[in-house]
Design a protein around this motif. Structure first.
Motif, mmCIF file in Angstrom:
data_model
loop_
_atom_site.group_PDB
_atom_site.id
_atom_site.type_symbol
_atom_site.label_atom_id
_atom_site.label_comp_id
_atom_site.label_asym_id
_atom_site.label_seq_id
_atom_site.Cartn_x
_atom_site.Cartn_y
_atom_site.Cartn_z
ATOM 1 N N LYS A 198 0.985 -1.124 0.111
ATOM 2 C CA LYS A 198 -0.065 -0.105 0.090
ATOM 3 C C LYS A 198 0.831 1.256 0.073
ATOM 4 C CE LYS A 198 -4.013 -2.137 2.226
ATOM 5 N NZ LYS A 198 -4.989 -1.974 3.341
ATOM 6 N N THR A 199 1.862 1.256 0.868
ATOM 7 C CA THR A 199 2.848 2.362 0.781
ATOM 8 C C THR A 199 3.354 2.837 -0.573
ATOM 9 O OG1 THR A 199 3.320 1.829 2.989
ATOM 10 C CG2 THR A 199 4.997 3.361 1.848
ATOM 11 N N LEU A 200 3.740 1.591 -1.265
ATOM 12 C CA LEU A 200 4.454 1.806 -2.803
ATOM 13 C C LEU A 200 3.456 2.244 -3.634
ATOM 14 C CD1 LEU A 200 6.469 -1.313 -2.970
ATOM 15 C CD2 LEU A 200 7.491 0.938 -2.943
ATOM 16 N N ARG A 201 2.246 1.763 -3.354
ATOM 17 C CA ARG A 201 1.214 2.040 -4.258
ATOM 18 C C ARG A 201 0.757 3.710 -4.179
ATOM 19 N NH1 ARG A 201 -3.095 -2.844 -4.173
ATOM 20 N NH2 ARG A 201 -2.072 -4.152 -5.604
ATOM 21 N N ASP A 202 0.943 4.016 -2.977
ATOM 22 C CA ASP A 202 0.603 5.603 -2.623
ATOM 23 C C ASP A 202 1.684 6.432 -3.076
ATOM 24 O OD1 ASP A 202 -0.780 7.626 -1.160
ATOM 25 O OD2 ASP A 202 1.115 7.622 0.049
ATOM 26 N N LEU A 203 3.132 5.857 -3.125
ATOM 27 C CA LEU A 203 3.979 6.698 -3.615
ATOM 28 C C LEU A 203 4.068 6.982 -5.100
ATOM 29 C CD1 LEU A 203 6.945 5.340 -1.488
ATOM 30 C CD2 LEU A 203 5.962 7.508 -1.105
ATOM 31 N N SER A 204 3.573 5.729 -5.789
ATOM 32 C CA SER A 204 3.505 5.830 -7.047
ATOM 33 C C SER A 204 2.385 6.756 -7.661
ATOM 34 C CB SER A 204 3.280 4.298 -7.573
ATOM 35 O OG SER A 204 3.180 4.373 -9.058
ATOM 36 N N LYS A 205 1.169 6.803 -6.747
ATOM 37 C CA LYS A 205 0.285 7.607 -7.390
ATOM 38 C C LYS A 205 0.749 9.029 -7.151
ATOM 39 C CE LYS A 205 -3.745 4.807 -5.970
ATOM 40 N NZ LYS A 205 -4.823 4.542 -5.419
ATOM 41 N N ARG A 206 1.452 9.350 -5.993
ATOM 42 C CA ARG A 206 1.990 10.739 -5.942
ATOM 43 C C ARG A 206 3.031 11.249 -6.701
ATOM 44 N NH1 ARG A 206 2.743 10.082 0.460
ATOM 45 N NH2 ARG A 206 3.900 11.683 0.170
ATOM 46 N N GLY A 207 3.654 10.119 -7.583
ATOM 47 C CA GLY A 207 4.688 10.368 -8.480
ATOM 48 C C GLY A 207 6.102 10.778 -7.821
#
Length: 317
Positions: free
Chosen positions: A66-75
């Motif tokens: 979930k942390t990696l998905r969040d960082l990816s969405k925020r670029g």
């Protein structure tokens, strides 16, 4: 060469400018995943992104994903300072806390990939559509049904909810098996070497007589083609093996079909779900319950004995 000479010769083969790595093999693998295999780790996690992985919210692997998905969405292309490294195993902390935050993000990806693999294989995480990696609760009898019927289910499997009685049965079978093993050693049927390994002489196949082959071919030509399902029902009608497997006569046609489905599942590479797709009107729960019933002590042997008795009653036998 002596040991010292071998080591010296190996050191001469190592390039002089190679980095001297003094850590463990596991540390070397982790650093390789982070520094040399980072693009492959990213590609692997991107492929996992299409899967709806579920599990307990407190699971570390799920938190990392979930942390990696969040960082990816925020670029964000580097791991933020002050990141809570407790979501990963301690072996990854040194890489996650390093000064190069891009390397730290690559370490989080590698940690997430390895943690997800362990969690999915261990059953902590699951996918709803998967046949192998499903939620454990979905694979068990519903709690309400278990509370109402667990006594009858235990009896159907010829088991007991008393642990002392269960262990008494198991130990009795172990004692009987050891006795048979001792008798086999005394009879010379097998040997046990000094390391405790059991050796059995290989069975030698007899030569096939041409007349036997001709007779078999003639017999099957007379019989002709037959559907396996029809043959199963006919043999059951004449030998009653389904009664032996259930421990009683089948209550209705659905229960009888479930027993046949359980035999298909046990005897092939198929699953209960696959067998249900082959037999109309059959549910997975019916097949799995019948599979458990056929596994009860002595039932399969009794069913086999009935079929053999039926075979031996034919004049050709």
């Amino acid at each position: 060469l002596t040991d010292a000479q071998i080591v010296a010769a190996m050191r001469d083969l190592v390039p002089k400018n190679a980095e001297n790595f003094a850590g463990t093999r596991a540390q070397f693998v982790r650093e390789t995943l982070v520094k040399e295999q980072a693009p492959r780790m990213s590609a692997l996690l991107n492929a996992l992104g299409v899967l709806e992985i579920k599990g307990e919210e407190t699971d570390k692997a799920l938190k990392q994903l979930k942390t990696l998905r969040d960082l990816s969405k925020r670029g964000i292309s580097s791991l933020p300072e002050g990141f809570d490294v407790s979501v990963a195993d301690p072996s990854w902390h040194s890489l996650l806390e390093g000064p190069d935050r891009k390397v730290a993000l690559a370490a989080l990806k590698a940690s997430a990939a390895t943690s997800l693999k362990k969690a999915i294989k261990g059953g902590k995480l699951w996918l709803e559509h998967s046949s192998r990696h499903r939620n454990r609760a979905d694979q068990l009898i519903p709690e309400t049904q278990w509370a109402e019927k667990h006594k009858s289910l235990i009896r159907a499997l010829s088991l007991t909810d008393n642990p002392d009685k269960f262990l008494e049965r198991v130990l009795g079978r172990v004692k009987a098996g050891i006795g048979q093993l001792v008798q086999a050693v005394e009879d010379g049927a097998l040997t046990i070497d000094s390391q405790g390994h059991i050796h059995i002489a290989p069975i030698q196949a007899l030569e096939v007589e041409p007349q036997v082959t001709k007779t078999r071919e003639s017999m099957f030509n007379m019989i002709g083609d037959a559907q396996f399902g029809n043959m199963l029902v006919e043999i059951d009608a004449k030998s009653g093996f389904s009664q032996a497997l259930l421990g009683r006569r089948a209550k209705d046609m659905a229960e009888l079909k479930a027993v046949y489905g359980a035999l298909y599942t046990h005897g092939t590479e198929n699953t209960a779900k696959g067998v249900c797709a082959m037999i109309p009107g059959l549910q997975v729960s019916q097949v799995t319950m019948a599979m458990r019933a056929t596994e009860a002590s002595g039932r399969l042997r009794e069913a086999n004995s009935r079929v053999i008795e039926f075979q031996q009653s034919m004049p050709i036998a």
